[in-house]
Design an enzyme around this catalytic site. Structure first.
Site, PDB file in Angstrom:
ATOM      1  CG  ASN A  27      -1.885   1.211   1.191  1.00 27.87           C
ATOM      2  OD1 ASN A  27      -1.490   2.356   1.332  1.00 27.87           O
ATOM      3  ND2 ASN A  27      -3.167   0.906   1.019  1.00 27.87           N
ATOM      4  CB  SER A  50      -6.188   1.630  -3.300  1.00 28.79           C
ATOM      5  OG  SER A  50      -6.596   2.950  -2.974  1.00 28.79           O
ATOM      6  CD  GLU A  51      -5.763   4.029   1.994  1.00 26.48           C
ATOM      7  OE1 GLU A  51      -5.347   5.048   2.565  1.00 26.48           O
ATOM      8  OE2 GLU A  51      -5.036   3.300   1.291  1.00 26.48           O
ATOM      9  CG  ASN A  52     -10.137   3.706  -3.172  1.00 29.70           C
ATOM     10  OD1 ASN A  52      -9.060   3.118  -3.164  1.00 29.70           O
ATOM     11  ND2 ASN A  52     -10.628   4.263  -4.265  1.00 29.70           N
TER      12      ASN A  52
END
Length: 224
Positions: A27, A50-52
């Site tokens: 990440n 990706s944290e989304n």
């Protein structure tokens, strides 16, 4: 400080890319860390998270081919590699908190000699706080790498005995890459592993608030 000795941040990204393991899940934080993806060689297979809610991001799209519905957590347009996946951001955070991310590269306002990280808020009222997923990444990733300039624009050191800004997480940073040096965080504080050519030890110490130790096999920082 020796004139012209500092690396540009793309060179720092190239140096970090050499330390990203083949086959890892990575990440990259918003801002400067995104440069690392462009520097990892084709000889490595790296899966970007990706944290989304994306796993398997590819390179940035060519100008004019951007998809406004395909963006990373920093709202930058991205592409998706074959086998890539979309999912709810809750699942993305579960991956982070569950220890499934091998490496995270984060920016920093400050790093302490004990590995504390401050990267979401300052005392600048013109710079609104924004933590995003940094706290989850800092405590959940197996290895935390920091990419930052060694000092602020006015020359204030970012590597400190203790952070003065609100912490993102305590004792989490493994290694720091700056435009002057590569430093490991050890039980005894910062250990300098590499320095840019022409920089003297006392010059680096002068740009650092924390006390530095220097590795016996200290090397020249060559971004490659």
């Amino acid at each position: 400080m020796t004139a012209g000795v500092r690396l540009d941040m793309r060179a720092v990204a190239r140096r970090i890319a050499r330390d990203v393991p083949d086959g890892s899940y990575v990440n990259l934080g918003i801002g400067l860390p995104t440069l690392v993806a462009d520097c990892v060689g084709a000889d490595k297979e790296v899966v970007y998270h990706s944290e989304n809610g994306i796993l398997g991001m590819g390179p940035a799209p060519a100008p004019g081919t951007e998809d406004p519905e395909l963006i990373n957590a920093g709202k930058q347009p991205v592409t998706l590699l074959p086998g890539g996946a979309f999912f709810h951001h809750t699942d993305a955070f579960l991956m982070m908190r569950g220890g499934h991310v091998d490496v995270t590269v984060l920016g920093a306002f400050q790093v302490s000699e004990t590995g504390d990280l401050a990267n979401w808020a300052t005392d600048d009222v013109g710079h609104p706080p924004a933590v995003g997923g940094a706290m989850d990444l800092a405590v959940g990733a197996r290895r935390v790498l920091v990419m930052t300039t060694h000092t602020t624009r006015d020359g204030t050191p970012k590597l400190l005995p203790r952070c003065t800004y609100p912490l993102t997480a305590a004792r989490v940073v493994d290694r720091v890459y700056t435009d002057l040096a590569v430093l490991d965080v050890t039980t005894d504080g910062f250990l300098v592993r590499e320095m840019v050519p022409g920089l003297e030890r006392d010059e680096l110490q002068g740009a650092t608030a924390a006390r530095l130790a220097f590795a016996d096999d200290l090397m020249v920082l060559d971004p490659g």
